[in-house]
Write a protein that holds these residues in place. Structure first.
Motif, PDB file in Angstrom:
ATOM      1  N   LEU A 140     -23.764  14.452  51.374  1.00 28.52           N
ATOM      2  CA  LEU A 140     -23.952  15.578  50.471  1.00 28.52           C
ATOM      3  C   LEU A 140     -23.422  15.273  49.075  1.00 28.52           C
ATOM      4  O   LEU A 140     -23.290  16.179  48.253  1.00 28.52           O
ATOM      5  CB  LEU A 140     -23.263  16.826  51.031  1.00 28.52           C
ATOM      6  N   ASP A 141     -23.109  14.012  48.798  1.00 29.87           N
ATOM      7  CA  ASP A 141     -22.586  13.645  47.482  1.00 29.87           C
ATOM      8  C   ASP A 141     -23.667  13.793  46.416  1.00 29.87           C
ATOM      9  O   ASP A 141     -24.797  13.302  46.586  1.00 29.87           O
ATOM     10  CB  ASP A 141     -22.083  12.199  47.482  1.00 29.87           C
ATOM     11  N   ALA A 147     -15.846  18.389  50.837  1.00 31.97           N
ATOM     12  CA  ALA A 147     -17.116  18.773  50.232  1.00 31.97           C
ATOM     13  C   ALA A 147     -17.327  20.251  50.562  1.00 31.97           C
ATOM     14  O   ALA A 147     -16.976  20.707  51.655  1.00 31.97           O
ATOM     15  CB  ALA A 147     -18.254  17.934  50.782  1.00 31.97           C
ATOM     16  N   ILE A 148     -17.874  20.995  49.607  1.00 31.84           N
ATOM     17  CA  ILE A 148     -18.088  22.433  49.787  1.00 31.84           C
ATOM     18  C   ILE A 148     -19.586  22.711  49.794  1.00 31.84           C
ATOM     19  O   ILE A 148     -20.307  22.293  48.893  1.00 31.84           O
ATOM     20  CB  ILE A 148     -17.419  23.253  48.657  1.00 31.84           C
ATOM     21  N   MET A 149     -20.050  23.422  50.813  1.00 28.96           N
ATOM     22  CA  MET A 149     -21.457  23.812  50.898  1.00 28.96           C
ATOM     23  C   MET A 149     -21.520  25.315  51.079  1.00 28.96           C
ATOM     24  O   MET A 149     -20.915  25.866  52.005  1.00 28.96           O
ATOM     25  CB  MET A 149     -22.156  23.100  52.048  1.00 28.96           C
ATOM     26  N   PRO A 209     -21.383   6.898  39.690  1.00 26.82           N
ATOM     27  CA  PRO A 209     -20.717   8.067  40.274  1.00 26.82           C
ATOM     28  C   PRO A 209     -19.205   7.886  40.289  1.00 26.82           C
ATOM     29  O   PRO A 209     -18.692   6.777  40.243  1.00 26.82           O
ATOM     30  CB  PRO A 209     -21.289   8.106  41.702  1.00 26.82           C
ATOM     31  N   LYS A 210     -18.509   9.015  40.343  1.00 31.61           N
ATOM     32  CA  LYS A 210     -17.053   8.962  40.407  1.00 31.61           C
ATOM     33  C   LYS A 210     -16.614   8.324  41.725  1.00 31.61           C
ATOM     34  O   LYS A 210     -17.293   8.430  42.742  1.00 31.61           O
ATOM     35  CB  LYS A 210     -16.470  10.370  40.293  1.00 31.61           C
ATOM     36  N   LYS A 211     -15.477   7.653  41.660  1.00 32.91           N
ATOM     37  CA  LYS A 211     -14.957   7.014  42.857  1.00 32.91           C
ATOM     38  C   LYS A 211     -14.562   8.066  43.891  1.00 32.91           C
ATOM     39  O   LYS A 211     -13.982   9.088  43.567  1.00 32.91           O
ATOM     40  CB  LYS A 211     -13.742   6.148  42.508  1.00 32.91           C
ATOM     41  N   LYS A 212     -14.898   7.774  45.148  1.00 33.30           N
ATOM     42  CA  LYS A 212     -14.555   8.683  46.228  1.00 33.30           C
ATOM     43  C   LYS A 212     -13.064   8.606  46.549  1.00 33.30           C
ATOM     44  O   LYS A 212     -12.410   7.597  46.324  1.00 33.30           O
ATOM     45  CB  LYS A 212     -15.354   8.330  47.492  1.00 33.30           C
ATOM     46  N   SER A 213     -12.564   9.682  47.086  1.00 34.10           N
ATOM     47  CA  SER A 213     -11.193   9.684  47.571  1.00 34.10           C
ATOM     48  C   SER A 213     -11.097   8.729  48.754  1.00 34.10           C
ATOM     49  O   SER A 213     -12.028   8.585  49.547  1.00 34.10           O
ATOM     50  CB  SER A 213     -10.793  11.097  48.009  1.00 34.10           C
ATOM     51  N   ARG A 214      -9.972   8.052  48.859  1.00 37.02           N
ATOM     52  CA  ARG A 214      -9.767   7.144  49.979  1.00 37.02           C
ATOM     53  C   ARG A 214      -9.507   7.900  51.279  1.00 37.02           C
ATOM     54  O   ARG A 214      -9.615   7.345  52.351  1.00 37.02           O
ATOM     55  CB  ARG A 214      -8.592   6.204  49.686  1.00 37.02           C
ATOM     56  N   SER A 215      -9.146   9.166  51.165  1.00 39.48           N
ATOM     57  CA  SER A 215      -8.885   9.973  52.347  1.00 39.48           C
ATOM     58  C   SER A 215     -10.201  10.298  53.049  1.00 39.48           C
ATOM     59  O   SER A 215     -11.241  10.412  52.398  1.00 39.48           O
ATOM     60  CB  SER A 215      -8.174  11.271  51.965  1.00 39.48           C
ATOM     61  N   PRO A 216     -10.164  10.450  54.372  1.00 39.85           N
ATOM     62  CA  PRO A 216     -11.384  10.857  55.088  1.00 39.85           C
ATOM     63  C   PRO A 216     -11.869  12.192  54.553  1.00 39.85           C
ATOM     64  O   PRO A 216     -11.101  13.136  54.411  1.00 39.85           O
ATOM     65  CB  PRO A 216     -10.912  10.966  56.540  1.00 39.85           C
ATOM     66  N   MET A 217     -13.145  12.287  54.262  1.00 39.57           N
ATOM     67  CA  MET A 217     -13.701  13.515  53.716  1.00 39.57           C
ATOM     68  C   MET A 217     -14.064  14.479  54.832  1.00 39.57           C
ATOM     69  O   MET A 217     -14.451  14.084  55.928  1.00 39.57           O
ATOM     70  CB  MET A 217     -14.939  13.201  52.875  1.00 39.57           C
ATOM     71  N   ILE A 273     -22.392  22.395  46.875  1.00 37.12           N
ATOM     72  CA  ILE A 273     -23.826  22.396  47.157  1.00 37.12           C
ATOM     73  C   ILE A 273     -24.220  23.831  47.483  1.00 37.12           C
ATOM     74  O   ILE A 273     -23.655  24.453  48.394  1.00 37.12           O
ATOM     75  CB  ILE A 273     -24.161  21.493  48.355  1.00 37.12           C
ATOM     76  N   HIS A 274     -25.148  24.387  46.719  1.00 40.97           N
ATOM     77  CA  HIS A 274     -25.578  25.769  46.919  1.00 40.97           C
ATOM     78  C   HIS A 274     -26.961  25.792  47.568  1.00 40.97           C
ATOM     79  O   HIS A 274     -27.893  25.147  47.074  1.00 40.97           O
ATOM     80  CB  HIS A 274     -25.623  26.516  45.586  1.00 40.97           C
TER      81      HIS A 274
END
Length: 394
Positions: free
Chosen positions: A79-80, A124-126, A88-96, A147-148
């Protein structure tokens, strides 16, 4: 011809004959060797082709991709959001993880308080808009990162079936599939995830504050001085009786539908169980134990130390004023949906009629789901129920 001349002619031709014979012998040897090499090469080629063909037949390829070279097949997605240019911005190293929530604009303030509990660095927010009002959320700081998805008068489970396919959300360790009417003052998502990881809970939910909430099952009510509980005893009711040796829901192996949390493995199973046309999902909560990746009495639990308030707002087909009659005892809470954009505000009678129609449809769907489950069990000769039948009490 004189004998002397014959002998001379024979002697002169003899070397030529020997030379010709030698040439023929050597040539035939080369021809045989070349033939053998060609035959052996063809044999090896056909063996390689046959082995390759057999190997390719055994390769698992997603349906519809057999005409594509294996390396180009992208089985999953995420959903990125991607920029139109640049990197794109670097992802967090933490599990999403993922928070998916069905919302209406009337609950905007409460939803905002909920979402702020889920840090964007690890979530991530949906947002599923059942009233079609997407623009009304723009000024919230997290809105541009969410994500809407909008569809008028659809339930949380309708959205989930269509937009949370397991291959889409596979990168997320946990999927929080929540309703909009939860109070989160006493909830910390970081501590919650730490607990369910330590307890190895595949399916869970925060406990419900019984003092301030609508509680439909004793099992989901918060137990004081407890971190997690996996069973309850309910000898006098209300609701179903639960004994010390009860082995099934709603006494153990059970969560309600308003605030479930799934591991990615359990969600893959649960997603398949959601019916395309039964949008209220009544009955699903009693069967989620089959998706617990093993023993449902161990892998499903209620987190008491991180609890929420369930306001029980009947926004689907009604209004807050209908709350007293919104839910029957012993039934899961309804998921929310309510039209309120660009339409005339319904009268109290219309709201009451709408609410009654929704409740009636929910019961119909519950019976349909039960019948489908029984039919599926009856017709699947290979399926074995992994759980023993609960002990019957008089």
């Amino acid at each position: 011809m004189e004998p002397k001349k014959r002998k001379s002619l024979f002697c002169n031709c003899l070397p030529s004959v020997f030379l010709l014979s030698a040439v023929l012998f050597i040539g035939s040897a080369f021809l045989v060797t070349d033939y053998k090499e060609r035959f052996l090469a063809c044999h090896i080629f056909y063996n390689i082709e046959a082995t390759k063909s057999k190997m390719c037949e055994n390769q698992c390829r997603p349906e519809g991709s057999v005409t594509l070279p294996r390396g180009i097949v992208s089985i999953t997605t995420d959903l990125d959001m991607r920029p139109l240019w640049g990197h794109p911005k670097k992802k967090s190293r933490s599990p999403m993880n993922l928070l998916a929530i069905a919302v209406g604009i009337k609950q905007k303030q409460n939803v905002n308080e909920m979402v702020k509990k889920f840090p964007l660095t690890n979530f991530a927010i949906m947002v599923f808009h059942y009233d079609g009002n997407v623009d009304g959320w723009k000024e919230l700081e997290w809105s541009n990162y969410a994500i809407h998805v909008s569809a008028i008068n659809q339930t949380k489970w309708w959205f989930a079936k269509r937009f949370l396919h397991p291959d889409v959300v596979v990168q997320y360790a946990y999927i929080f599939l929540w309703d909009e009417d939860l109070g989160v003052k006493n909830f910390n998502v970081g501590r919650y995830i730490s607990i369910i990881k330590k307890e190895r809970l595949q399916i869970s939910q925060p406990a419900i504050d019984p003092e301030k909430s609508e509680v439909h099952y004793k099992f989901t009510a918060r137990e004081l001085n407890s971190k997690v509980h996996r069973r309850t005893i309910n000898l006098r009711g209300p609701g179903r009786r639960c004994y010390e040796d009860s082995t099934g829901p709603p006494c153990t192996g059970f969560v309600e539908l308003m605030a479930p949390v799934f591991s990615r493995e359990s969600w893959r199973c649960a997603w398949h169980m959601i019916q395309n046309d039964l949008v209220h999902a009544w009955g699903l909560d009693f069967q989620l134990g089959y998706c617990a990746q093993g023993n449902r009495t161990a892998n499903i639990g209620i987190v008491d130390s991180e609890y929420v308030v369930h306001f029980g707002l009947p926004t689907l087909g009604g209004s807050v004023s209908d709350k007293a009659n919104s839910e029957d005892k012993g039934q899961s809470s309804l998921n929310k949906a309510s039209p309120d954009q660009g339409q005339k505000v319904p009268s109290e009678r219309d709201q009451s009629d709408g609410r009654n129609a929704v409740r009636k449809e929910s019961y119909i769907e519950l019976e349909n789901f039960k019948n489908r489950w029984k039919k599926a069990v009856r017709e699947d000769e290979c399926w074995v129920d992994p759980f023993q039948q609960p002990v019957k009490h008089k």
